[in-house]
Every structure is written in C-alpha cells, then in structure tokens.
Design a protein around this motif. Sequence first.
Motif, short mmCIF file in Angstrom:
data_model
loop_
_atom_site.label_atom_id
_atom_site.label_comp_id
_atom_site.label_asym_id
_atom_site.label_seq_id
_atom_site.Cartn_x
_atom_site.Cartn_y
_atom_site.Cartn_z
N LYS A 190 0.92 -1.40 0.04
CA LYS A 190 -0.01 -0.02 -0.26
C LYS A 190 1.03 1.23 0.12
O LYS A 190 1.94 1.09 0.55
CB LYS A 190 -0.77 0.01 1.28
CG LYS A 190 -0.16 0.14 2.57
CD LYS A 190 -0.40 1.68 3.17
CE LYS A 190 1.05 2.16 4.01
NZ LYS A 190 1.50 1.74 5.12
N THR A 213 7.41 2.81 12.56
CA THR A 213 5.99 2.98 12.48
C THR A 213 5.50 3.12 13.97
O THR A 213 5.19 4.32 14.39
CB THR A 213 5.22 1.95 11.88
OG1 THR A 213 5.62 1.81 10.70
CG2 THR A 213 3.68 2.36 12.13
N ASP A 269 -3.80 0.49 6.89
CA ASP A 269 -3.05 -0.39 5.92
C ASP A 269 -3.47 -1.77 5.56
O ASP A 269 -3.43 -2.02 4.53
CB ASP A 269 -1.63 -0.70 6.82
CG ASP A 269 -0.90 0.49 6.97
OD1 ASP A 269 -1.31 1.49 6.73
OD2 ASP A 269 0.37 0.27 7.45
N ASN A 271 -1.24 0.99 17.82
CA ASN A 271 -2.60 1.52 17.69
C ASN A 271 -2.73 1.88 16.23
O ASN A 271 -2.84 3.11 15.85
CB ASN A 271 -2.40 2.84 18.58
CG ASN A 271 -3.65 3.55 18.39
OD1 ASN A 271 -4.67 3.05 18.10
ND2 ASN A 271 -3.74 5.09 18.68
#
Length: 315
Positions: free
Chosen positions: A11, A187, A146, A141
């Motif tokens: 993605k 991330t 995604d 979280n």
Amino acid sequence: RKKAKAISYAKIIWFGEHSVVYGKPAIALPLYNVDVHTNLTTETSGQTIDCRYFSGPIDEMVDNLKGVSVLIHQLLTIFNAQKINFHLKIESKIPSERGMGSSAATAVAIVRVFFKLFEAPLTRNRLLELANIEEKITHGNPSGLDTATASSEVPVWFVRHQLNEQIDFNLSNAFMVIADSGIKGKTGEAVSMVHDRLIDEPETATPLINQLGQIAKAARQALSSTDEVKLGKLMTQSQYDLAKLGVSTKALNAFCQIAIKNGALGAKLTGSGLGGCMISITQNQVAAQKVATALRKAGATQTWIQPFKNYNFSI
Ligand code: MEV
C-alpha cells in the motif's frame, strides 16, 4: 482442501498518514505489482512456516513475528484445527519497514489463505478484523488503513471506525514515482511521537493534524476534477506539515526537493516516516523516469514507477 493460495498488495498512503489515526480521512492506493503470495498446504508434517525472516516450526518463530504467530493460532482456533499439519510459504515483494504496508499485506494474505483452505466465506469486515490482530501486536495503535488498502483492488478513502470507501478517478497520463530511502521506517516510534506531541504541544500539533485532514479532502476534490497540478501542490504541502510534526528525515526532505527540481509536480514521504519511502507525482512517463533516475543518483536504494491510469476503472 489440501492446498490454497492467496495474495495481497503493498500500500501507498497518498494523503493522510498520522492524521488518519485521529479520525481524519486518508487516501491510499494498492500497488498491484508489489504483492505478497501465500501458499498453504496440509500435505506435510508438523506446523511450519517459510518467510523472509524465518523458516521452521511456528512455535519457534522469532520475536518480531509475534503478530503473525498469534494470528495463525487465532485462525487455527476459528477452524478448530489446532492439531492439523500445515506448511505456510509467504513470498513478499514488499520491502519491510519502508511504509509500504508489508506487515499488513502479510496478515491479509494469511487470513485469506486459511479461509480458502477451509472453504469458509470471508467478509471484508471479518478479513480486516482478523488481519488487524497482527497489526495491533506489531504496531500498537493502527488506524486500520494499511490492512484496508492491502486487501483492496482499488484506491481507498478511509476514515477510522467509519468508512472504507472505494474511490474512482481518472489521471490518465500522470505517473507516481516511489523512492526507497533505504532506511527502516519506525511506525511504532513515529505514531507515539505524534501522540506525545499532541499532548505536550497541542497548540502547534493539533492544527497540523487538522490541516493534514483538510488536505486529504482537498485532494479528493482535485482527483474528481483530474487536477494533477493541484494534487502535486497538496502533496508538497502535506510534506511540510509532516516534517513539522517531526516524522520526516533529512534523506526524505532531500528526496522531495530533488523530485521537484527534476520536474515532479509534488512530493512527500509516505507511511509513518522516520525512514521509509517518498512518493511523487509527475505529468507523464518521461518525467517519471527523469525523477526516478535523479533519486537513484541521490541514493535511493530502489524506485518504482506506477502509472495512475492503472487505477482508472469504475466501481
Ligand atoms: C502507517 O502506515 C500509517 C500511519 O498513519 C499509522 C496508521 O495509520 O496506523 C502512520
């Protein structure tokens, strides 16, 4: 069944990373040629897995694959098949930790392949709910953007807990150039950094999140009127806001500038930032190749060129 296969996609978040965590809309695209294939067979002994990071019995899986292991156990429980023999092979073209959704795509393809093996119907909501089990363990979280994109055949307009709408647009000559900075994105760290800034410095951070949400809305408008120049400007504006939030890096900032200097209409980081990839938009293929070449010269470890016309189909 004794065998099953499934796929999912990488993605690219076009607009709305980070602000999507706080309920703002995002636009993301599946990358059809950067995919994950899963192959599952029960004609084997034991319960084994073969993927980029690990090859062997699932109970001996390495720590950074905990999400995958919990997900597989959950799937075996659903099908009351805790004791079956299986071998799961995962082949991924998605570089890991580059903001391209490699973990989400892996989770989506795993859920799909187990449901196919057991010939069980799988709704989209159930697929996302299960794939997000892995994402929660891996990222803390996650907004769910995604997995929603990795499992989609078309671009998505996404609002956390509300909407996962497919969108249609027509940018027939424009191209997307993606460049990997070669540095691992972080991330979890990036998401918690933005969270902390919203608490510690709400007067600067809150307007940035709001503005990123407004940009995603303006981008949807620009998409419906095929305004590539405006889309480019909105991408560059997002990059400024993301940099102010603290999630860009020197390399990503430099890539954006190089892309624009070489003719791109706009550029930004994509995904969580603190490493990972940059995306830019160009008027046509020749311009895209020029931008990609300049980015590789500037140190991009890999570039991808994708025509937006791939996304021209109606729902
Ligand atoms: C990560 O690919 C995108 C973020 O917006 C986090 C999320 O949506 O969960 C940074």
